[in-house]
Design a protein around this motif. Structure first.
Motif, PDB file in Angstrom:
ATOM      1  N   ARG B 495       7.748   4.793  -8.645  1.00  0.00           N
ATOM      2  CA  ARG B 495       7.132   3.625  -9.269  1.00  0.00           C
ATOM      3  C   ARG B 495       6.889   2.551  -8.212  1.00  0.00           C
ATOM      4  N   ALA B 497       6.279   3.062  -5.234  1.00  0.00           N
ATOM      5  CA  ALA B 497       5.173   3.496  -4.377  1.00  0.00           C
ATOM      6  C   ALA B 497       3.829   3.391  -5.100  1.00  0.00           C
ATOM      7  N   GLY B 498       3.853   2.930  -6.329  1.00  0.00           N
ATOM      8  CA  GLY B 498       2.593   2.747  -7.043  1.00  0.00           C
ATOM      9  C   GLY B 498       2.219   3.902  -7.952  1.00  0.00           C
ATOM     10  N   VAL B 499       3.139   4.825  -8.179  1.00  0.00           N
ATOM     11  CA  VAL B 499       2.857   5.955  -9.066  1.00  0.00           C
ATOM     12  C   VAL B 499       3.348   5.578 -10.469  1.00  0.00           C
ATOM     13  N   PRO B 622      -1.889  11.896   3.777  1.00  0.00           N
ATOM     14  CA  PRO B 622      -2.372  10.982   2.748  1.00  0.00           C
ATOM     15  C   PRO B 622      -3.881  11.033   2.592  1.00  0.00           C
ATOM     16  N   ASP B 624      -7.372   8.786   0.341  1.00  0.00           N
ATOM     17  CA  ASP B 624      -7.711   7.574  -0.407  1.00  0.00           C
ATOM     18  C   ASP B 624      -8.247   7.912  -1.803  1.00  0.00           C
ATOM     19  N   GLU B 625      -8.624   6.873  -2.536  1.00  0.00           N
ATOM     20  CA  GLU B 625      -9.068   7.042  -3.915  1.00  0.00           C
ATOM     21  C   GLU B 625     -10.347   7.882  -4.020  1.00  0.00           C
ATOM     22  N   ALA B 657      -6.298   6.555  -8.387  1.00  0.00           N
ATOM     23  CA  ALA B 657      -5.378   5.607  -7.754  1.00  0.00           C
ATOM     24  C   ALA B 657      -3.962   6.179  -7.742  1.00  0.00           C
ATOM     25  N   MET B 658      -3.588   6.822  -8.832  1.00  0.00           N
ATOM     26  CA  MET B 658      -2.259   7.427  -8.896  1.00  0.00           C
ATOM     27  C   MET B 658      -2.108   8.517  -7.836  1.00  0.00           C
ATOM     28  N   ALA B 661      -1.911   6.987  -4.334  1.00  0.00           N
ATOM     29  CA  ALA B 661      -0.595   6.374  -4.113  1.00  0.00           C
ATOM     30  C   ALA B 661       0.455   7.455  -3.865  1.00  0.00           C
ATOM     31  N   ARG B 664       0.158   8.821  -0.349  1.00  0.00           N
ATOM     32  CA  ARG B 664       0.732   7.978   0.710  1.00  0.00           C
ATOM     33  C   ARG B 664       2.257   8.099   0.710  1.00  0.00           C
ATOM     34  N   TRP B 665       2.813   8.102  -0.482  1.00  0.00           N
ATOM     35  CA  TRP B 665       4.256   8.263  -0.593  1.00  0.00           C
ATOM     36  C   TRP B 665       4.688   9.611  -0.002  1.00  0.00           C
TER      37      TRP B 665
END
Lengths: 710, 710
Positions: B495, B497-499, B622, B624-625, B657-658, B661, B664-665
């Motif tokens: 969470r 990390a933005g997930v 990683p 991107d979107e 986005a999920m 993210a 990247r995590w």
């Protein structure tokens, strides 16, 4: 016209002893001069009769002023005059009793309505005396066995040795290119026929004529469109009887005519999908383009059949072996592990650094020790699970002699088919192997695809030999009303035909609905019944799981009210009461009337799958249970039938029986059936049951112009 | 070794001014004689130094008895002696300060453990002085610019003109065949390198060296396996920077190593699928076989880029046009309707019987009126929606001069790329067009696929230029315990990390469970929590929709009992309490550690679809979107995201986005993450929410040997 007279006329056209050339030119580079050049130059043994009032002679040939002055009994006339003059010449030829005409001229139906009228008039004139016409707007034809060059195709400019392939093409330009590619590969075309506008003689008619020639072993066709599905199927059947493979390439995969239609998401079936399914059903091989067609022809022109789908691979490159084995899996061939006995034989001849599996890597050492290649390939092909083999090698410019000798010996010591795949082969190698009758390709994946076609042809032969489609078909009911049929009657017809249907009863009043619910003895579905409402759910016309008197009574009233509100004009017959059915697999089953092939049965996995994946299979009705099982196997989500996520497998045989029964019924109903949808068909642990049924009939007159089922 | 010293050594090896041939033979047909023949015959300007104690001279060349007696500063040594003698020679060469060695000899790791040991010893000896080694078990290499023929490949036997293509191949035999096919097409190979066993110098290292050469415009590789994913990605990135396309063919599509593994239904991801996804992610073009590779190279070696995916087609056969248009759709090209202005220009030059749409059918009339072809193709290419064009024709043996002239003029009057597709072309036509630098194919579908590759390359360039992956990555937590992580902590990390994660709370007692339920304020799911139970549903470890105190209390007890019964040894931490989440689309999202490429993020549509269809997409973390949106678009059932059967569309951006993210995590966690499963992720009208989470970490030491993320 009497069919046997017509086919005799076609046979006479294809093997003429005299050929008139109407509009003949002295310039042999022109369209109207080239046939004479070819007939003379390539040794046509019959008479050549130029027709042109401008000349007395063309070369040494007497030139006739017009058709009327031609001698008796001319077998064939080539017509090479401007479009506007074609009608008068064809009429004159017909009146003179000429056997057949091939019309080169363009400017007919391909140009629009005016040209179409001219074309119709020309055909009419020819039909008055029963003179068949090939064309117009065609390059003519070649019968290379008898040196008949009734053509101006560029293909005739080079070597045109006769051979076991008959090639019939709708397109002149593309057809010429394909013929030239066949020549490059040393594939002899016994016949080359361009059908052009097909105003009279069609693709199927001409192909049917040439496959009867015992010198022909393989038939190849290039199609751009198709009108007469029955004729194509009759051709496919005849090819099967004769044991001659038929390979077709048809352009227009994405949509039938207007390409824009391809993006129309409403229709599940793109017509080409139906074409594809139906021709395979009748044992025709489809080539996706000209290269694949020629690859298949090379394999099929070879007399050795592949009696199974086991592929043996021998290479001098491990990577090439992996690539071919991968492709084999993708196209339905197996690459079997070899039996211990064969593995031992291989181990005895193979050097330590080669792999003795399948693919067999013989390495490049065979240049020094030819027995390496020879003995390992022979051993590989002796394996009982191997039905066709490919030997891959590359370059070897300095060793052509050695290798041709090895392959000759392999051929002599084996009976199964094998292909050489020689990448970057010296031209001499290709020429000499082909001269030996050894099939050779220049790319591994293409060799594998050709082997798959060979195996597929044998499979279709066995399958069609096993299937006995001679079953009694139901007859359409008498005195029906065209349009959507009442659910109760439609259900009864289908049930009688052996299609498992959920019970249905019509309630005209709420009281009747309650009575039907009581009789059902459990929860019921209620569905509005109206010939004007086909998509019941769209108007909220379905209620599920009603299981007490109040629910049924109120449900009845509610459905009638909703229907009346949504469709004030609709005739409401009442409400269908149906016991609830369960099943963990949902199918859609249907019959549609294809403009070319008639009654087509469809099955797919229901719900979102059919909508998003278009995961459906088609067959032309009628067909048997084996064919139906094949439809199920074709579905991409087929594994759902075998149970996933803990659900039990369903009975594929029961579904196949349902589809086969439906197909027999559909074939019998062909004169009047417009459309049938069984959606959903639920399958649980028991047999499948159709839960909803929309059947639309049309009167026989409407259907008359459309294809019959045979 | 210092990387820049190493790359300088490789550069010296590829452009040597002196070459020793260890084990040199006077027989120039032998493996150990052929390099000398080629070096002499093809004009190598440097010194050639044969090494063999048996000879004083080979031809005019002084022959040295051993490596030790070689002069100073030899740049490259070819080693062509039996395997057993390689080690001593390589050691001597290294000690003598020779720049690099290419070892032809076979009998090393390809033969098993013993050979592997020998190979390792040899590399060890070479590394002591930093001498790079190419091979063993390789055919060597060619630098055609400087006439360096350090090879015994059959390819060197013919013409080997230099050109803009660098070709590096793991396979000798297949690679030689591909090189010979390139020659047949007039494609010049600036470099031909066979890497063999890659004991020291790898594919990526050598390719990275040659793409720096400004004379090289396109890189082509043939791979059979891959160990160092990071090196391949670095190569791909460098190719992107240089604007040089990289085309790879890799065999083994069906499974990584053991072919039998392909039928293993348990694993969702076949390694080749990951390979395919990752190389495309970094802008590499994949060719499925050697023919497609060469087709792509012809297109890419041409300097004109395709700045979009609009294909213009001009033909002399309507059927060929339809076939190519169909193929274009299949491979992602558009066949746009032409603008009115261009349609008018076409109408002005086209005869009445040609079609002025796209495809443009110019008919065969251009032989008489060359401007027909010339002006219509130029007009077609002037259309702003057309980015690449194909002109299809056939045979025309008598008109090669005319046509070459037309195409030359078309080239001069246009700036966009165009290909000639000339079916059954006369050899002279192919040769002359290629000499003019005009790209020519001999089959329509292949020309279309090549055009698609050209457009795809441009797309990947723009995409990679746009994407800026320089994002801060989270660092792995300190002091974690290897193994499955507690749900609450794992959820919190993700969470952060933005997930988006559904809330979770751990209840150690029934009373705590009730408290969590009260706090949730609605129905909850209860799930057993244990590091020893990863598949909770298998043991009945999940209860849904508990919504009163009794249900929660009894649910807690029941889960603990079941877990204890099913797994008596399991450590039970308690029960996770989680508010019920809804959503009409179910996804599976995960991260796996690929042995070659490291952290790979996967997304698929959940439920039966992922199991039966294997409908999943992969990317290397990683990303991107935009890349994530590409993953969603790739799913075959992608349309489900847009709403079917009355369901609303879901928010693709939120899912992207999920995924981004998560990627990247995952990249940050690469040192310790073994596996992550978010299954299901539910998507409703709002953003997606991961409802279940299994996270397994490993200690960094275990992960160390595995690839890092870059």
């Amino acid at each position: 016209m009497n069919a046997s007279i017509r086919s005799a006329s076609i046979a006479r056209m294809l093997r003429p002893r005299s050929i008139a050339v109407v509009g003949a030119s002295t310039d042999f580079t022109k369209v109207n001069g080239r046939p004479i050049k070819h007939l003379l130059g390539k040794g046509f043994a019959g008479r050549i009769l130029p027709v042109n009032p401008k000349y007395e002679k063309i070369g040494d040939l007497v030139c006739y002023p017009d058709a009327a002055s031609l001698p008796d009994g001319v077998d064939l006339a080539i017509v090479a005059v401007p479009a506007g003059q074609v009608l008068e010449h064809v009429r004159a030829l017909a009146l003179r009793g000429v056997g057949a005409a091939v019309v080169f001229s363009s400017g007919f139906s391909e140009m629009g309505a005016e040209g179409k009228a001219l074309e119709d008039a020309m055909v009419q004139a020819a039909r008055e005396t029963g003179m068949p016409v090939c064309g117009p707007n065609c390059l003519g034809f070649i019968n290379a066995f008898e040196n008949v060059y009734a053509t101006f195709s560029q293909y005739a400019d080079g070597e045109t040795g006769a051979g076991p392939v008959a090639f019939v093409t709708q397109s002149g330009a593309f057809g010429t290119a394909i013929a030239a590619l066949a020549r490059q590969r040393g594939l002899g075309l016994g016949y080359f026929i361009n059908t052009g506008n097909q105003s009279d003689l069609t693709f199927a008619e001409l192909m049917t004529a040439v496959i009867e020639d015992p010198r022909i072993r393989v038939a190849a066709g290039y199609l751009e469109g198709l009108e007469d599905g029955d004729a194509l199927i009759a051709l496919a059947r005849r090819c099967q009887e004769l044991g001659k493979p038929l390979v077709l390439t048809k352009v227009g995969r994405k949509a039938s005519g207007a390409r824009a239609a391809a993006s129309h998401t409403g229709s599940l079936a793109v017509e080409d999908t139906v074409f594809d399914a139906v021709i395979r059903q009748y044992g025709v091989l489809r080539a996706r383009n000209e290269e694949q067609m020629l690859d298949m022809l090379e394999a099929l022109a070879n007399p050795r059949p592949a009696l199974g789908n086991g592929l043996g691979i021998a290479t001098q490159s491990g990577g090439a072996g992996v690539m071919m084995a991968d492709r084999a899996e993708e196209v339905g061939l197996a690459v079997p592990v070899l039996t211990p006995a064969i593995q031992q034989r291989l181990a005895a001849v193979m050097p330590a650094f080669g792999a003795a599996g399948n693919p067999v890597d013989v390495t490049g050492q065979f240049v020094a020790r030819p027995e390496l290649l020879r003995e390992s390939v022979v051993a590989l092909m002796d394996d009982p699970n191997i039905h066709v083999a490919i030997v891959w090698l590359q370059l070897m410019t300095a060793h052509v002699d050695l290798l041709v000798g090895i392959f000759r010996e392999i051929r002599e010591r084996t009976t199964k088919p094998f292909f050489v795949c020689w990448v970057a082969a010296p031209d001499e190698a290709l020429r000499r192997l082909r001269a030996e009758g050894i099939v050779v390709y220049t790319a591994g994946e293409r060799a594998v695809e050709a082997a798959a076609a060979l195996a597929q042809y044998h499979r279709s032969r066995s399958r069609l030999a096993l299937s006995a489609p001679a079953v009694p078909m139901p007859r359409p009911p008498e005195g029906f009303m065209p349009g959507p049929q009442p659910t109760v009657e439609a259900t009864a017809w289908l049930r009688e035909a052996g299609v498992p249907m959920a019970p249905v009863a019509l309630a005209r009043t709420a009281a009747e609905a309650v009575a039907h619910w009581r009789q059902a003895g459990g929860p019921v579905a209620l569905k509005i019944e109206s010939p004007d409402i086909l998509h019941k759910t769209d108007i909220g016309g379905v209620l599920l799981n009603a299981d007490d008197e109040t629910a049924v009574r109120e449900g009845f009233a509610s459905l009638m009210r909703r229907a009346d509100h949504a469709c004030p004009q609709a005739r409401l017959d009442g409400v269908i009461v149906q016991p609830m059915t369960s099943g963990h697999v949902e199918l859609v089953v249907g019959v549609k009337r294809d403009p070319v092939f008639g009654m087509i049965v469809m099955v797919g996995l229901g719900g979102v799958l059919v909508e998003v994946l278009k995961d459906v299979a088609f067959r032309r009705a009628p067909f048997d249970e084996t064919e139906a099982a094949g439809m199920l196997a074709e579905l991409r989500m087929s594994a759902l039938l075998d149970g996933v996520r803990g659900k039990p497998a369903v009975d594929r045989k029961a579904i196949s029986a349902m589809l086969a029964a439906l197909s027999r019924w559909a074939a019998g109903m062909a004169p009047v059936l417009a459309e049938l949808d069984l959606n959903p068909v639920l399958v649980g642990n028991d047999r499948p049951v159709a839960v909803d049924c929309v059947m639309v009939l049309q009167d026989a007159a409407t259907a008359q112009a459309q294809p019959a089922q045979s």
